[in-house]
Design a protein around this motif. Structure first.
Motif, PDB file in Angstrom:
ATOM      1  N   MET A  11       0.868  -1.161   0.000  1.00  0.00           N
ATOM      2  CA  MET A  11       0.000   0.000   0.000  1.00  0.00           C
ATOM      3  C   MET A  11       0.918   1.229   0.000  1.00  0.00           C
ATOM      4  O   MET A  11       1.623   1.461   0.989  1.00  0.00           O
ATOM      5  CB  MET A  11      -0.888   0.033   1.246  1.00  0.00           C
ATOM      6  CG  MET A  11      -1.597  -1.274   1.549  1.00  0.00           C
ATOM      7  SD  MET A  11      -2.774  -1.689   0.270  1.00  0.00           S
ATOM      8  CE  MET A  11      -2.897  -3.451   0.480  1.00  0.00           C
ATOM      9  N   PRO A  12       0.924   1.983  -1.093  1.00  0.00           N
ATOM     10  CA  PRO A  12       1.934   3.048  -1.220  1.00  0.00           C
ATOM     11  C   PRO A  12       1.761   4.173  -0.206  1.00  0.00           C
ATOM     12  O   PRO A  12       2.697   4.927   0.033  1.00  0.00           O
ATOM     13  CB  PRO A  12       1.735   3.558  -2.644  1.00  0.00           C
ATOM     14  CG  PRO A  12       0.384   3.119  -3.048  1.00  0.00           C
ATOM     15  CD  PRO A  12       0.064   1.890  -2.261  1.00  0.00           C
ATOM     16  N   TRP A  13       0.559   4.270   0.388  1.00  0.00           N
ATOM     17  CA  TRP A  13       0.348   5.357   1.341  1.00  0.00           C
ATOM     18  C   TRP A  13       0.774   4.977   2.746  1.00  0.00           C
ATOM     19  O   TRP A  13       0.720   5.777   3.659  1.00  0.00           O
ATOM     20  CB  TRP A  13      -1.125   5.770   1.342  1.00  0.00           C
ATOM     21  CG  TRP A  13      -2.052   4.619   1.568  1.00  0.00           C
ATOM     22  CD1 TRP A  13      -2.476   4.139   2.763  1.00  0.00           C
ATOM     23  CD2 TRP A  13      -2.642   3.803   0.578  1.00  0.00           C
ATOM     24  NE1 TRP A  13      -3.287   3.067   2.567  1.00  0.00           N
ATOM     25  CE2 TRP A  13      -3.415   2.837   1.230  1.00  0.00           C
ATOM     26  CE3 TRP A  13      -2.586   3.787  -0.827  1.00  0.00           C
ATOM     27  CZ2 TRP A  13      -4.131   1.866   0.536  1.00  0.00           C
ATOM     28  CZ3 TRP A  13      -3.301   2.822  -1.498  1.00  0.00           C
ATOM     29  CH2 TRP A  13      -4.066   1.881  -0.824  1.00  0.00           C
ATOM     30  N   MET A  14       1.206   3.711   2.932  1.00  0.00           N
ATOM     31  CA  MET A  14       1.637   3.302   4.262  1.00  0.00           C
ATOM     32  C   MET A  14       3.158   3.224   4.298  1.00  0.00           C
ATOM     33  O   MET A  14       3.813   3.049   3.276  1.00  0.00           O
ATOM     34  CB  MET A  14       1.088   1.902   4.572  1.00  0.00           C
ATOM     35  CG  MET A  14      -0.407   1.834   4.737  1.00  0.00           C
ATOM     36  SD  MET A  14      -0.852   0.156   5.225  1.00  0.00           S
ATOM     37  CE  MET A  14      -2.615   0.275   5.259  1.00  0.00           C
ATOM     38  N   ARG A  69       7.709   5.817   3.563  1.00  0.00           N
ATOM     39  CA  ARG A  69       6.522   5.419   2.809  1.00  0.00           C
ATOM     40  C   ARG A  69       6.908   4.442   1.714  1.00  0.00           C
ATOM     41  O   ARG A  69       7.950   4.596   1.071  1.00  0.00           O
ATOM     42  CB  ARG A  69       5.926   6.639   2.134  1.00  0.00           C
ATOM     43  CG  ARG A  69       4.999   7.409   3.002  1.00  0.00           C
ATOM     44  CD  ARG A  69       4.272   8.346   2.093  1.00  0.00           C
ATOM     45  NE  ARG A  69       3.466   9.263   2.846  1.00  0.00           N
ATOM     46  CZ  ARG A  69       2.273   9.665   2.427  1.00  0.00           C
ATOM     47  NH1 ARG A  69       1.794   9.220   1.278  1.00  0.00           N
ATOM     48  NH2 ARG A  69       1.586  10.494   3.129  1.00  0.00           N
TER      49      ARG A  69
END
Lengths: 368, 276
Positions: free
Chosen positions: B110-113, B155
């Motif tokens: 998940m790129p936002w995590m 990230r």
């Protein structure tokens, strides 16, 4: 990890990157390539603004002369030479009774802007004085359980701006609260999607005027017992309903088109539906949701003027309409002032949304 | 070898009789996959039988489009099966689950995590009763194992492809699956990074000994990592063509494998099959 916050980062973040180039110019660390960028980003827009004002000035002058010539000509044919001379003198003196009523020139608009600000200062002072005068009385009235006495004088131009912003934000909030959750449900469930599809397709293109009338019909009946002015309620609901469609469609699309890999990860990890929605689906559709919200806010601002005008709800729309009806000496100039204010606020709202989008979204490259 | 003794001792032999049933971790029986098309059914896999023992590392090699990925995603439970059965420790699988960890071809983080949050996403799910600190420790332990001790809070979108896949490895091991499924996990990486990640993978695997099934296109990778290399015939109706036992001792190093006399024998065997 701590990241330093520099002017460059901040300005780039809010989409005004050229400001940092200007700073570089003053601090002297600038190379040729940067200088070219600076030229392109500051001098060129500035020049085009000047060109625009120049053309406007000439155009306004030409229109003025055309109408003046027509008036003199008409006086000549209708009433003879003496009347024509009188008309010419009257126009030259700038008297209100015979002044050509056409597109105002840039300088007239600027004067009107200043007079609107003066007017605002007078009204603000008046209001403050009123407040001071009634403060003791109001305290007593509150203690006695009576309503406070409020200022009921004419709102100034600046008051109208804030009133409009209030309406637009209330409408935007309504659109957000309806469209985002509904969009999520529609995006997640093909059944709901087919249930709502006709609804979206039919109501999306409906004109703001019709939305206003529809809301008016409903709210008027609902608030039939209330003595309060319903114009604000009607206008913000209409604005919300007009503008929510972009968010609804974009949210549904974002939610239904989440990367299959992410969904597979969620499946392998057996995430519950709550976790799946809040940890995977929503974050990954945020860029599209924000694109929708950005469109919604600009549509809301655009339709607001028409709806305020119809609803007779105080604000910029009503201001424009009243000035048009008023037909005073500087009414046209005031309308143009309002036009620029509307445009500039629209631009600032767009920047605001872009900034928030950059803040919350993971996909920095997507934001335009 | 202990396996031979056990085989002699026990008469519990499965019906197709390859290994005693108490040794089998993953059992594919008469597996079939059919995709309906307008021109009639397209049979991807048919009568595919394969048993994988506990603590075994199996690589699967075959031409593109032969149905390797289809087979792996059926084992993962992400793709419904058209016939036959798949069981883990004798129990037929029902849909996807964390007992079968997957490392996808794309890192699929998940790129936002952050890296840590990505690993925690799985850990929190599998160890719901552990304390927050314990779960953090598990996630951090595996991130350290893959060499990302400095990138916990970066990230995922800020990590390179190779580093993202390291997080993918950490995420898969951290949920302690019974079976690890790897779908060409290094296919998108340059050869230098690929070598690095193979070393990391085998190092962490030596410690955890999780039964692993890995798809690869790379003959050297297949030999270096595997206990057995399974060769699949080309589709349609793909099945197991041949199985090659790789008898290098573990733990292996790349150097010792390359210098071993049998290495080129194995390599030739595989290439002969693929070019056939």
């Amino acid at each position: 990890m701590k990241q330093s916050l520099t002017l460059g980062k901040v300005t780039k973040f809010i989409g005004l990157g050229f400001l940092s180039t200007i700073k570089d110019l003053f601090t002297g660390n600038i190379d040729k390539e940067d200088f070219k960028t600076l030229l392109r980003k500051t001098i060129v827009p500035l020049a085009s603004i000047l060109l625009f004002i120049g053309l406007w000035h000439m155009g306004a002058k030409a229109l003025y002369n055309k109408e003046a010539d027509f008036k003199i000509e008409k006086a000549l044919t209708d009433q003879g030479q003496a009347a024509a001379d009188a008309m010419e003198a009257c126009i030259a003196s700038g008297d209100v009774s015979c002044k050509p009523n056409t597109l105002p020139s840039p300088s007239q608009v600027w004067d009107s802007y200043k007079s609107l600000l003066r007017d605002h200062n007078i009204i603000a002072a008046d209001k403050a004085a009123f407040k001071e005068k009634t403060a003791a009385l109001n305290e007593k009235r509150v203690a006695d359980g009576l309503d406070e006495i409020t200022y009921t004088g004419r709102p100034s131009f600046v008051d109208q701006i804030f009133r409009s912003l209030k309406t637009v934000f209330a409408g935007f909030l309504l659109a957000l609260l309806i469209a985002v959750p509904l969009g999520i449900f529609i995006g997640l469930s093909p059944t709901l999607k087919s249930a709502f599809n006709w609804f979206i397709q039919i109501f999306k293109p409906v004109s703001p005027v019709v939305w206003y009338l529809l809301v008016f019909m409903i709210v008027k009946t609902l608030l039939i017992d209330s003595n309060e002015d319903s114009s604000f309620t009607i206008s913000f609901i209409s604005v919300g309903l007009c503008s929510m469609w972009a968010t609804l469609v974009n949210t549904a699309m974002g939610v239904s088109s989440v990367d299959k890999d992410y969904i597979n990860v969620a499946k392998v990890l057996k995430l519950g539906s709550f976790q799946k929605i809040f940890k995977v689906v929503l974050p990954s559709s945020l860029p599209l949701i924000f694109t929708g919200l950005k469109i919604t806010l600009s549509v809301a601002w655009m339709v607001l003027i028409a709806i305020e005008l119809l609803a007779q709800s105080p604000g910029l729309g009503l201001f424009v309409w009243e000035e048009f009806q008023n037909g005073a000496n500087d009414s046209n100039a005031k309308i143009i002032v309002a036009m620029f204010v509307i445009g500039i606020i629209g631009f600032l709202l767009d920047r605001l949304m872009l900034t928030i989008q950059n803040w919350v979204s993971f996909d920095k490259t997507d934001a335009i | 070898m202990s396996t031979i003794i056990e085989q002699n001792q026990s008469n519990i032999i499965t019906d197709n009789g390859l290994f005693p049933s108490n040794e089998v971790m993953l059992d594919l029986k008469n597996l079939k996959k059919v995709y309906p098309t307008p021109k009639g059914d397209y049979v991807v896999l048919e009568d595919l039988n394969l048993q994988i023992r506990k603590e075994e590392f199996v690589t699967i090699i075959g031409h593109s489009g032969c149905g390797k990925t289809t087979m792996l995603s059926m084992i993962a439970g992400l793709n419904p099966i058209s016939g036959g059965r798949i069981s883990v420790l004798g129990k037929q699988i029902k849909g996807p689950g964390p007992d079968r960890g997957v490392i996808f071809q794309a890192p699929s983080l998940m790129p936002w995590m952050t890296a840590l949050q990505n690993v925690l996403l799985g850990v929190n799910q599998v160890f719901p009763h552990a304390t927050k600190a314990q779960r953090n420790d598990i996630a951090k332990y595996y991130l350290q194992k893959v060499g990302l001790e400095d990138a916990f809070n970066k990230r995922a979108s800020d990590l390179s492809q190779g580093m993202q896949q390291r997080v993918g490895i950490a995420r898969a091991f951290a949920i302690k699956p019974k079976v690890l499924l790897l779908d060409e996990p290094f296919g998108m990486l340059d050869s230098l990074t690929r070598g690095e990640l193979q070393d990391i993978l085998i190092e962490i695997w030596n410690k955890e000994k999780i039964t692993a099934v890995m798809i690869t296109h790379d003959v050297d990778e297949a030999i270096f990592l595997a206990d057995r290399v399974v060769m699949m015939t080309s589709g349609p109706k793909a099945k197991i063509g041949d199985i090659l036992d790789i008898e290098f001792e573990r733990p292996r190093t790349r150097k010792s494998v390359l210098e071993h006399d049998d290495y080129y024998k194995y390599r030739k065997h595989l290439i002969d099959f693929l070019e056939h």
